[in-house]
Design a protein around this motif. Structure first.
Motif, PDB file in Angstrom:
ATOM      1  N   SER A 133      32.126 -56.283  42.960  1.00 17.95           N
ATOM      2  CA  SER A 133      31.812 -56.229  44.385  1.00 17.95           C
ATOM      3  C   SER A 133      32.960 -56.783  45.219  1.00 17.95           C
ATOM      4  O   SER A 133      33.286 -56.250  46.291  1.00 17.95           O
ATOM      5  CB  SER A 133      30.528 -57.030  44.656  1.00 17.95           C
ATOM      6  N   PHE A 134      33.570 -57.860  44.700  1.00 18.03           N
ATOM      7  CA  PHE A 134      34.716 -58.436  45.412  1.00 18.03           C
ATOM      8  C   PHE A 134      35.814 -57.407  45.610  1.00 18.03           C
ATOM      9  O   PHE A 134      36.335 -57.227  46.729  1.00 18.03           O
ATOM     10  CB  PHE A 134      35.259 -59.642  44.641  1.00 18.03           C
ATOM     11  N   TRP A 135      36.222 -56.733  44.553  1.00 15.19           N
ATOM     12  CA  TRP A 135      37.336 -55.790  44.663  1.00 15.19           C
ATOM     13  C   TRP A 135      36.976 -54.599  45.542  1.00 15.19           C
ATOM     14  O   TRP A 135      37.825 -54.064  46.264  1.00 15.19           O
ATOM     15  CB  TRP A 135      37.780 -55.319  43.275  1.00 15.19           C
ATOM     16  N   GLN A 136      35.711 -54.212  45.495  1.00 14.62           N
ATOM     17  CA  GLN A 136      35.300 -53.105  46.356  1.00 14.62           C
ATOM     18  C   GLN A 136      35.455 -53.486  47.831  1.00 14.62           C
ATOM     19  O   GLN A 136      35.988 -52.710  48.634  1.00 14.62           O
ATOM     20  CB  GLN A 136      33.846 -52.727  46.045  1.00 14.62           C
ATOM     21  N   ARG A 137      35.009 -54.682  48.192  1.00 18.15           N
ATOM     22  CA  ARG A 137      35.135 -55.127  49.579  1.00 18.15           C
ATOM     23  C   ARG A 137      36.589 -55.412  49.937  1.00 18.15           C
ATOM     24  O   ARG A 137      37.045 -55.116  51.051  1.00 18.15           O
ATOM     25  CB  ARG A 137      34.280 -56.384  49.800  1.00 18.15           C
ATOM     26  N   TRP A 138      37.311 -55.989  49.006  1.00 20.76           N
ATOM     27  CA  TRP A 138      38.726 -56.308  49.252  1.00 20.76           C
ATOM     28  C   TRP A 138      39.522 -55.029  49.526  1.00 20.76           C
ATOM     29  O   TRP A 138      40.295 -54.953  50.493  1.00 20.76           O
ATOM     30  CB  TRP A 138      39.296 -57.058  48.051  1.00 20.76           C
ATOM     31  N   ASP A 139      39.316 -54.060  48.667  1.00 23.62           N
ATOM     32  CA  ASP A 139      40.067 -52.808  48.822  1.00 23.62           C
ATOM     33  C   ASP A 139      39.643 -52.047  50.072  1.00 23.62           C
ATOM     34  O   ASP A 139      40.418 -51.249  50.616  1.00 23.62           O
ATOM     35  CB  ASP A 139      39.873 -51.925  47.588  1.00 23.62           C
ATOM     36  N   ALA A 140      38.405 -52.286  50.556  1.00 24.81           N
ATOM     37  CA  ALA A 140      37.932 -51.633  51.776  1.00 24.81           C
ATOM     38  C   ALA A 140      38.415 -52.343  53.029  1.00 24.81           C
ATOM     39  O   ALA A 140      38.142 -51.882  54.147  1.00 24.81           O
ATOM     40  CB  ALA A 140      36.407 -51.567  51.768  1.00 24.81           C
ATOM     41  N   GLY A 141      39.094 -53.471  52.851  1.00 20.95           N
ATOM     42  CA  GLY A 141      39.655 -54.177  53.993  1.00 20.95           C
ATOM     43  C   GLY A 141      38.903 -55.411  54.425  1.00 20.95           C
ATOM     44  O   GLY A 141      39.383 -56.164  55.277  1.00 20.95           O
ATOM     45  N   ASP A 142      37.735 -55.661  53.852  1.00 22.93           N
ATOM     46  CA  ASP A 142      36.958 -56.845  54.223  1.00 22.93           C
ATOM     47  C   ASP A 142      37.375 -58.009  53.326  1.00 22.93           C
ATOM     48  O   ASP A 142      36.596 -58.496  52.505  1.00 22.93           O
ATOM     49  CB  ASP A 142      35.466 -56.544  54.091  1.00 22.93           C
ATOM     50  N   ARG A 143      38.589 -58.461  53.487  1.00 23.61           N
ATOM     51  CA  ARG A 143      39.149 -59.431  52.552  1.00 23.61           C
ATOM     52  C   ARG A 143      38.536 -60.824  52.709  1.00 23.61           C
ATOM     53  O   ARG A 143      38.209 -61.473  51.713  1.00 23.61           O
ATOM     54  CB  ARG A 143      40.668 -59.460  52.719  1.00 23.61           C
ATOM     55  N   ASP A 144      38.392 -61.274  53.933  1.00 21.16           N
ATOM     56  CA  ASP A 144      37.794 -62.596  54.124  1.00 21.16           C
ATOM     57  C   ASP A 144      36.329 -62.606  53.673  1.00 21.16           C
ATOM     58  O   ASP A 144      35.863 -63.569  53.059  1.00 21.16           O
ATOM     59  CB  ASP A 144      37.899 -63.010  55.586  1.00 21.16           C
ATOM     60  N   GLY A 145      35.599 -61.537  53.968  1.00 14.47           N
ATOM     61  CA  GLY A 145      34.209 -61.459  53.536  1.00 14.47           C
ATOM     62  C   GLY A 145      34.092 -61.425  52.019  1.00 14.47           C
ATOM     63  O   GLY A 145      33.204 -62.059  51.444  1.00 14.47           O
TER      64      GLY A 145
END
Length: 657
Positions: free
Chosen positions: A531-543
């Motif tokens: 889940s982390f990498w999915q959000r990170w790669d989507a641009g929501d890095r702080d979240g």
């Protein structure tokens, strides 16, 4: 652990029950429900009970435990059940306990507990519609009045198991205790349930074995099979009598088991050197069995695993049974097993049916060997089977049905989980939930024994699930059972239980590590990092970082919480290398995650400093060794391998990049 030859095999996250507390029971703390008022409504939730009863419903309001209680017992009341009940009442506030016979006055203002056989009139009346099942080891439990409890058992074991269920029904009531107003009707689906000490490598100590017997008793398991590979008098020196000190130690174990409704099964393995046709060797077999019968052993096994059955140990056997081969081996083994059954088992009072592990124990292929056992082995002999492999990834009803047909009887499953004495499991604690066994196996199996790890206390996590499944396979849920097992070892402490969940998630057997994938490694962590990498790669890095960072800290802190809480000391001692490594891996994960975030915000200096720290911690983590905990010697203490280290490596690459 049976292997085709000695060492040939190179082989959910869940939520802790909210509000769990623990009473300091001498037999081991168990989770209790959240505090409830003494006048709880009948609709109040009941505490979790394991193994899962066949029927558990709210039958009344909770029953307060006052300062005095009276036990109504008679000559048919099981002494062990009575003793356990007395201890439980004392530990939960009954300072004065009186014993009376049925029909005698019980007084006023006291808790009345009726314990005894299913047909005792006062128990029949008290249980009312909650009848004791007509099943071996069955029991019923009910509160017919505001200050009365009744436990009736079909037999002595049923009485004892009824009290073991009662143990789990104590709940906080103000400053004191109450018993949840449950109505229970219960019995086991499988006749044989427990563990088999059958692994290779460093043996259990006497303290380990006594603790294991106590654990089995607590989870309503009735079988401890003593097949210790380090006991030369079971195998290589099977003809020799035990030295007096070793015989006395065995006697201590036998007595402990008997006093807690656990059958101590003595597994003599003469196949390594026996001359099947020799009257002298037959006499040596019966003499050894007699020596432990005299200690109180009433359950016996004669395994033929891990031997060559294509050669004879003496020339006389070729004359008696023919040229070495499958059919001849089957004839010889059947002859010995049948003779021991007729001349020893059936002539010794109280002896249980003889058990055996066939030389062909892990497949579904018919053979001349199996034909001999199917057609000629005494029908009372219990045959063990390990599944379709030595360490099977799953066991289905169809497989169990087929093997029952092959051997002409229900089989007894020797389940090689959580044993870790094969190379692919070296360096691991196996703390995953017991799973991949199909509901309905009780139709074809007469029991399950788990082959544990060299680490006794750590093995209790998986064994807890085995006992739960064997008792009631239809209702078994790994997601329910596993957190209860972890909470039990944590003494019911919610914080320690949560830390145990985090730690145990990192101690599964990764699919890449075994020819037959068993449990996915670190499923909770794997889901969080994905889940982390999915959000990170989507641009929501702080979240993404805010969601994962607390879990990295939980990994880092888990060992300190486990060591500082009420976790069973034996588990803490056994898990030391893995706990040490978890601190380091958790620190490396936290540092590398922080470095990745710093890099994303352009803080290169901080990113470099934290990456260097993560590198150092990773190096230290990989250097943590297990010690000589299995036959494969000293290994790296593996923690979340393939998931935790993979995340750190990917985060480092992204940071540097």
């Amino acid at each position: 652990m049976p292997v085709p030859t000695r060492m040939r095999l190179h082989l959910l996250a869940a939520v802790v029950v909210a509000g769990a507390t623990a009473s300091s029971l001498a037999i081991g703390a168990t989770p209790a429900a959240a505090a409830v008022p003494s006048a709880a409504l009948p609709s109040a939730a009941l505490p979790p009970v394991s193994p899962t009863p066949q029927s558990l419903t709210r039958g009344s309001a909770d029953v307060r435990v006052p300062g005095s209680a009276v036990l109504v017992v008679d000559g048919a009341t099981d002494p062990a059940a009575k003793d356990l009940l007395t201890t439980l009442l004392q530990q939960h506030g009954a300072r004065s306990i009186t014993t009376v016979a049925p029909g005698q006055p019980t007084g006023h203002g006291r808790l009345v507990v009726r314990l005894g056989g299913a047909d005792r009139p006062d128990i029949v009346t008290a249980l009312g519609s909650v009848t004791v099942p007509d099943q071996a080891e069955g029991y019923a439990l009910r509160s017919p009045k505001s200050a009365e409890l009744a436990v009736g058992g079909r037999d002595a074991a049923g009485q004892y198991y009824g009290v073991q269920t009662l143990r789990q029904l104590f709940v906080r009531s103000g400053r004191g205790w109450a018993v949840s107003g449950a109505a229970v009707r219960d019995w086991p689906n499988m006749a044989l349930r427990g563990s088999i000490e059958g692994f290779y490598g460093p043996p259990w100590t006497t303290a380990d074995r006594l603790r294991q017997i106590g654990f089995l008793s607590e989870v309503k398991a009735n079988s401890y099979v003593y097949s210790a590979k380090d006991d030369a008098y079971l195998r290589s020196r099977w003809r020799d009598p035990y030295p007096a000190d070793q015989l006395a130690t065995l006697g201590q174990l036998v007595q402990a088991a008997e006093s807690q409704h656990v059958d101590f099964t003595y597994a003599l393995s003469p196949g390594v050197s026996i001359c099947f046709s020799s009257p002298t060797d037959l006499a040596a077999v019966t003499a050894k069995l007699q020596s432990v019968y005299d200690l109180g052993v009433r359950s016996f096994s004669m395994p033929f695993d891990d031997i060559s059955y294509t050669r004879w140990n003496c020339d006389a056997d070729q004359a008696a049974y023919g040229a070495p081969g499958q059919a001849a081996a089957g004839k010889a083994q059947v002859a010995l097993l049948n003779t021991v059954t007729e001349q020893f088992i059936k002539t010794h009072d109280g002896a249980r049916p003889l058990q055996t592990v066939p030389t062909e124990y892990s497949d579904l292929a018919d053979s001349p060997y199996k034909t001999e056992l199917r057609e000629h082995l005494d029908p009372s002999v219990v045959v063990q089977w390990t599944g379709t492999a030595v360490v099977p990834s799953s066991i289905t009803n169809e497989q169990a049905k087929q093997v029952s047909t092959l051997y002409g009887r229900k089989v007894f499953l020797w389940d090689n989980y959580p044993v870790n004495d094969y190379e692919e499991s070296a360096g691991r604690l196996l703390l995953a939930p017991y799973g991949h066994r199909e509901a309905g196996l009780s139709q074809y199996l007469n029991g399950i024994v788990s082959n544990p790890m060299n680490q006794e206390a750590a093995s209790e996590i998986a064994e807890f699930g085995v006992a739960d499944f064997a008792w009631n396979d239809a209702a078994y849920s790994p997601d329910r059972s596993w957190p209860l097992a972890l909470s039990r070892l944590a003494g019911g402490d919610p914080r320690a239980s949560a830390a145990m969940l985090v730690f145990a998630d990192l101690e599964h057997l990764a699919p890449a590590s075994a020819p037959t994938p068993w449990q996915p490694q670190a499923p909770a962590l794997a889901a969080k990092t994905a889940s982390f990498w999915q959000r990170w790669d989507a641009g929501d890095r702080d979240g993404a970082a805010r969601a994962l960072r607390p879990y990295a800290q939980q990994i880092k802190d888990a060992a300190a919480v486990i060591r500082g809480g009420r976790v069973v000391p034996a588990f803490v001692d056994e898990a030391k290398p893995w706990l040490d490594a978890t601190v380091l891996w958790g620190g490396a994960m936290a540092d590398q995650l922080d470095a990745l975030v710093a890099s994303a915000h352009g803080d290169t200096a901080t990113a470099q400093r934290l990456t260097a720290s993560a590198d150092a911690l990773t190096t230290q983590a990989t250097a943590v060794k297990t010690g000589n905990t299995n036959p494969w010697g000293v290994r790296q203490a593996l923690v979340g391998d393939g998931v935790l280290d993979a995340f750190i490596a990917k985060a480092r690459a992204a940071t540097v990049g």
